[in-house]
Scaffold this motif. Sequence first.
Motif, mmCIF file in Angstrom:
data_model
loop_
_atom_site.group_PDB
_atom_site.id
_atom_site.type_symbol
_atom_site.label_atom_id
_atom_site.label_comp_id
_atom_site.label_asym_id
_atom_site.label_seq_id
_atom_site.Cartn_x
_atom_site.Cartn_y
_atom_site.Cartn_z
ATOM 1 N N ALA A 70 0.824 -1.210 0.000
ATOM 2 C CA ALA A 70 0.000 0.000 0.000
ATOM 3 C C ALA A 70 0.856 1.257 0.000
ATOM 4 O O ALA A 70 0.587 2.218 -0.726
ATOM 5 C CB ALA A 70 -0.940 -0.015 1.202
ATOM 6 N N ILE A 71 1.930 1.242 0.794
ATOM 7 C CA ILE A 71 2.751 2.436 0.969
ATOM 8 C C ILE A 71 3.525 2.797 -0.295
ATOM 9 O O ILE A 71 3.958 3.947 -0.459
ATOM 10 C CB ILE A 71 3.725 2.262 2.161
ATOM 11 C CG1 ILE A 71 4.357 3.599 2.575
ATOM 12 C CG2 ILE A 71 4.788 1.234 1.836
ATOM 13 C CD1 ILE A 71 3.391 4.618 3.093
ATOM 14 N N TYR A 72 3.680 1.864 -1.226
ATOM 15 C CA TYR A 72 4.433 2.166 -2.444
ATOM 16 C C TYR A 72 3.681 3.124 -3.366
ATOM 17 O O TYR A 72 4.271 3.717 -4.268
ATOM 18 C CB TYR A 72 4.780 0.891 -3.214
ATOM 19 C CG TYR A 72 5.598 -0.126 -2.457
ATOM 20 C CD1 TYR A 72 6.267 0.199 -1.276
ATOM 21 C CD2 TYR A 72 5.709 -1.436 -2.919
ATOM 22 C CE1 TYR A 72 7.006 -0.740 -0.579
ATOM 23 C CE2 TYR A 72 6.455 -2.387 -2.232
ATOM 24 C CZ TYR A 72 7.087 -2.034 -1.058
ATOM 25 O OH TYR A 72 7.818 -2.982 -0.373
ATOM 26 N N GLY A 73 2.380 3.222 -3.169
ATOM 27 C CA GLY A 73 1.611 4.204 -3.925
ATOM 28 C C GLY A 73 1.409 3.873 -5.393
ATOM 29 O O GLY A 73 1.114 4.764 -6.195
ATOM 30 N N ASP A 99 0.276 2.465 9.622
ATOM 31 C CA ASP A 99 -0.772 3.323 10.200
ATOM 32 C C ASP A 99 -2.132 2.628 10.192
ATOM 33 O O ASP A 99 -3.149 3.246 10.523
ATOM 34 C CB ASP A 99 -0.846 4.671 9.458
ATOM 35 C CG ASP A 99 -1.078 4.517 7.963
ATOM 36 O OD1 ASP A 99 -1.147 3.362 7.475
ATOM 37 O OD2 ASP A 99 -1.180 5.544 7.270
ATOM 38 N N ASP A 100 -2.173 1.347 9.819
ATOM 39 C CA ASP A 100 -3.431 0.584 9.785
ATOM 40 C C ASP A 100 -3.317 -0.710 10.601
ATOM 41 O O ASP A 100 -3.836 -1.749 10.215
ATOM 42 C CB ASP A 100 -3.808 0.244 8.335
ATOM 43 C CG ASP A 100 -4.468 1.409 7.613
ATOM 44 O OD1 ASP A 100 -5.271 2.123 8.251
ATOM 45 O OD2 ASP A 100 -4.176 1.603 6.424
ATOM 46 N N HIS A 101 -2.655 -0.642 11.751
ATOM 47 C CA HIS A 101 -2.368 -1.849 12.521
ATOM 48 C C HIS A 101 -3.490 -2.279 13.462
ATOM 49 O O HIS A 101 -3.471 -3.413 13.948
ATOM 50 C CB HIS A 101 -1.080 -1.673 13.330
ATOM 51 C CG HIS A 101 0.142 -2.085 12.576
ATOM 52 N ND1 HIS A 101 1.269 -2.582 13.176
ATOM 53 C CD2 HIS A 101 0.427 -2.075 11.239
ATOM 54 C CE1 HIS A 101 2.184 -2.862 12.265
ATOM 55 N NE2 HIS A 101 1.701 -2.557 11.080
ATOM 56 N N ALA A 157 -8.038 -1.774 5.099
ATOM 57 C CA ALA A 157 -6.826 -1.534 4.315
ATOM 58 C C ALA A 157 -6.695 -2.552 3.186
ATOM 59 O O ALA A 157 -6.323 -2.205 2.059
ATOM 60 C CB ALA A 157 -5.603 -1.584 5.222
ATOM 61 N N CYS A 158 -7.009 -3.808 3.488
ATOM 62 C CA CYS A 158 -6.928 -4.855 2.474
ATOM 63 C C CYS A 158 -7.946 -4.608 1.364
ATOM 64 O O CYS A 158 -7.637 -4.720 0.168
ATOM 65 C CB CYS A 158 -7.154 -6.223 3.106
ATOM 66 S SG CYS A 158 -6.797 -7.604 1.995
#
Length: 304
Positions: free
Chosen positions: A49-52, A84-86, A94-95
Amino acid sequence: MCSTIALNNGLIVPVIGLGTWQGVDSPKEVEKAVRFAIDAGYRHFDCAAIYGNEKEIGKVLREKISDGVVKRENLFITTKVWNDDHKEEQVVKACKKSLKNFGLDYVDLYLIHWPVCDSDDVDYVETWRGMEKCVELNLTKSIGLSNFNSEQVNRILKVAKIKPVMNQVECHVNLNQKKLRDFCKERGIAITAYSPFGAPNTPGSNAGFKSTEKVALDSPIIEQISKKYNKSKYQVALRYLIDIGTIPIPKSSSESNIKANFDVFDFKLTLEEVEEIDKLDSGKRTCPAFQYKGFKYYPFDAEF
């Protein structure tokens, strides 16, 4: 033809994949890279997700499926929940967001990207409960870990209703992770090797994760093996990682490099050659994630 291994849930994963971290600042570059990779024979794509760039990757995957170049069931798509989605209730959301980005019904593997969370107050055991819900909801076929040390893996195993299939960690000729690899192998957990050529410091959004350490691919033993097999030092480095039982995910946006990285299945290192390369291990990381140093669940203070 790419070799495969079976995970502890029976799912089959190709032993080499395309890493997509380099596209965090240039999603269009990753779009081209994925297109090159599919045409070259890659079926395993490592995303986050963080790779954008999930949207761009998904666009190409759907195009190639639609064109009949590849079937969805022959692809192995990994993505990861960010720090930030833990919280348990955040993980499923998030998934689902990642699936929407990809335009896919499921991913093959969903990972906890890091055991630490940005606020430093969520236990990754809680995160794991959310990961298990993702499997129960058929959002992902399997779940796993990334950047977890042996103590953290053990802690997950003690509470898991669904066993992790993978631990994705930095692994290369200068950090061969033998103790962690052996530990995970004994427990049926596969290892994905990220940054197989190292990840020297770069400016911008990646800077906090990386160090100035460089991987010694110019060492005499690698040069010697390279000449013997008429392969590049990068191909030797990848073959080494495959021969020690890991799944390397080299990243590149160059069509020629993407093809070359996949051209490692027509030779195999001898046991003696593997042992010689083993001696290059220095235990030094190129991705130490210094910005999380001091956090409760920072993974790299443990022995392995």
